[in-house]
Design a protein around this motif. Structure first.
Motif, short mmCIF file in Angstrom:
data_model
loop_
_atom_site.label_atom_id
_atom_site.label_comp_id
_atom_site.label_asym_id
_atom_site.label_seq_id
_atom_site.Cartn_x
_atom_site.Cartn_y
_atom_site.Cartn_z
N GLU A 68 0.82 -1.20 0.00
CA GLU A 68 0.00 0.00 0.00
C GLU A 68 0.86 1.26 0.00
N ASN B 195 0.96 4.05 -2.89
CA ASN B 195 0.65 5.44 -2.58
C ASN B 195 1.77 6.38 -3.04
N ASN C 85 1.64 7.02 -6.57
CA ASN C 85 0.52 7.91 -6.90
C ASN C 85 0.72 9.32 -6.35
N ASP D 104 1.40 10.19 -3.11
CA ASP D 104 1.10 10.36 -1.69
C ASP D 104 2.28 9.83 -0.88
#
Length: 331
Positions: free
Chosen positions: A270, A274, A277, A279
């Motif tokens: 995760e 992230n 992306n 983040d």
């Protein structure tokens, strides 16, 4: 010639607890639907008492009831076959509820069989009936084998004699053969019978996780840790219950190490996703302590001040959602 002695398959295969609670329910229901009431109660005891199956099938009614039928608060009469240790096992009310169902299904009245095995089979009854047989007074292993039609190998016979010499509880070989070797053989056969029905149930119920009857004891530990997440002494308590020498062994045994490793890999996936992306904040879930940046805390407080038209429940839920989104993972 194939031995009639019950043995497990060679090699070690790692099995896991029941990760899915619905799988446990399906197994319970299957045993009841098939009217395998002994197996149902063994299954329930495995989950509720956390004992090895060999110790479970060796239980007597007197382990959980007094002679007048009063329920005992704890079991202090079971010596573990594997370790020789005796552990005090508190008895939950759910144990007696399972016993009540079992007695309703089978018509058994425990107080009328107080000194008998809960999971009685013909082999146990036959063994009790021949206890005073002259064969045990002869103290001769070969005569005993012939009497019981045992086809033990010479290696197994020698191992029995060696074990007899090492132990100190029984002075006579015949006593040792009756109380230890013969009884352990019966228990192993009974465990093997339960194992076959357990495996059949797991197949019929389409259990995807690699489980065996030993998974019940593991599930006791795994669920216990899951439902006491913030108890600092949880692992030490389970270590004591399972009679293990250290916490790390206990963690591995109940599948916590495996589950934790899986979570770590999923969490890392995760984080990497992230980052890709855009983040780059590290956040966490299910932590008893929440860390927030100063400006994020200010944002949440300002929201609560300004949200005059929303209900208290709506403000609370929105604030919790904001906290869950903005909290920072400690690394």
């Amino acid at each position: 010639m194939k031995s009639r002695y019950a043995t497990k398959k060679k090699g070690k295969t790692e099995v896991y607890p029941f990760w899915n609670m619905e799988d446990i329910k399906k197994m319970m229901d299957w045993f009841k639907e098939m009217r395998y009431y002994d197996e149902y109660l063994i299954f329930m005891f495995g989950l509720l008492l956390g004992r090895r199956i060999g110790d479970t099938v060796s239980m007597k009614w007197s382990d959980i009831f007094y002679e007048n039928g009063t329920q005992k608060m704890e079991i202090n009469t079971i010596e573990e076959q594997k370790t020789g240790k005796t552990t005090i096992i508190p008895i939950s009310q759910t144990v007696f509820e399972a016993v009540e169902k079992y007695c309703k299904y089978t018509g058994i009245v425990p107080v009328e069989h107080i000194n008998e095995y809960i999971f009685n089979i013909k082999a146990k009854t036959d063994s009790i009936n021949r206890k005073e047989s002259e064969v045990y007074k002869k103290n001769d292993l070969n005569i005993w084998c012939e009497y019981l039609n045992k086809d033990f190998s010479e290696k197994r016979k020698q191992a029995i004699l060696n074990d007899f010499e090492k132990q100190k509880e029984y002075d006579e070989l015949g006593e040792y053969l009756y109380n230890v070797v013969e009884f352990m053989d019966i228990v192993k056969w009974q465990v093997d019978g339960f194992r076959r029905k357990f495996d059949r149930a797991a197949k019929v119920c389409e259990i995807k996780t690699r489980v065996s009857c030993h998974s019940l004891r593991k599930t006791f530990g795994w669920i216990s840790k899951l439902i006491h997440p913030f108890d600092p002494n949880c692992m030490e308590t389970l270590q004591d219950i399972f009679n293990y020498s250290d916490v790390s062994t206990t963690m591995h045994y109940i599948g916590l190490s495996e589950q934790r490793k899986r979570v770590y890999f999923e969490d890392m996936g995760e984080v990497v996703k992230n980052i890709e992306n855009g983040d780059t904040e590290l956040r966490t879930n299910n932590s008893p302590i929440v860390s927030l940046k100063h400006e994020d805390l200010r944002q949440i407080i300002m929201y609560l001040i300004k949200a005059e038209e929303e209900s208290e429940v709506e403000k609370f839920n929105e604030a919790m959602n904001m906290i869950d989104t903005l909290k920072i993972k400690s690394v």
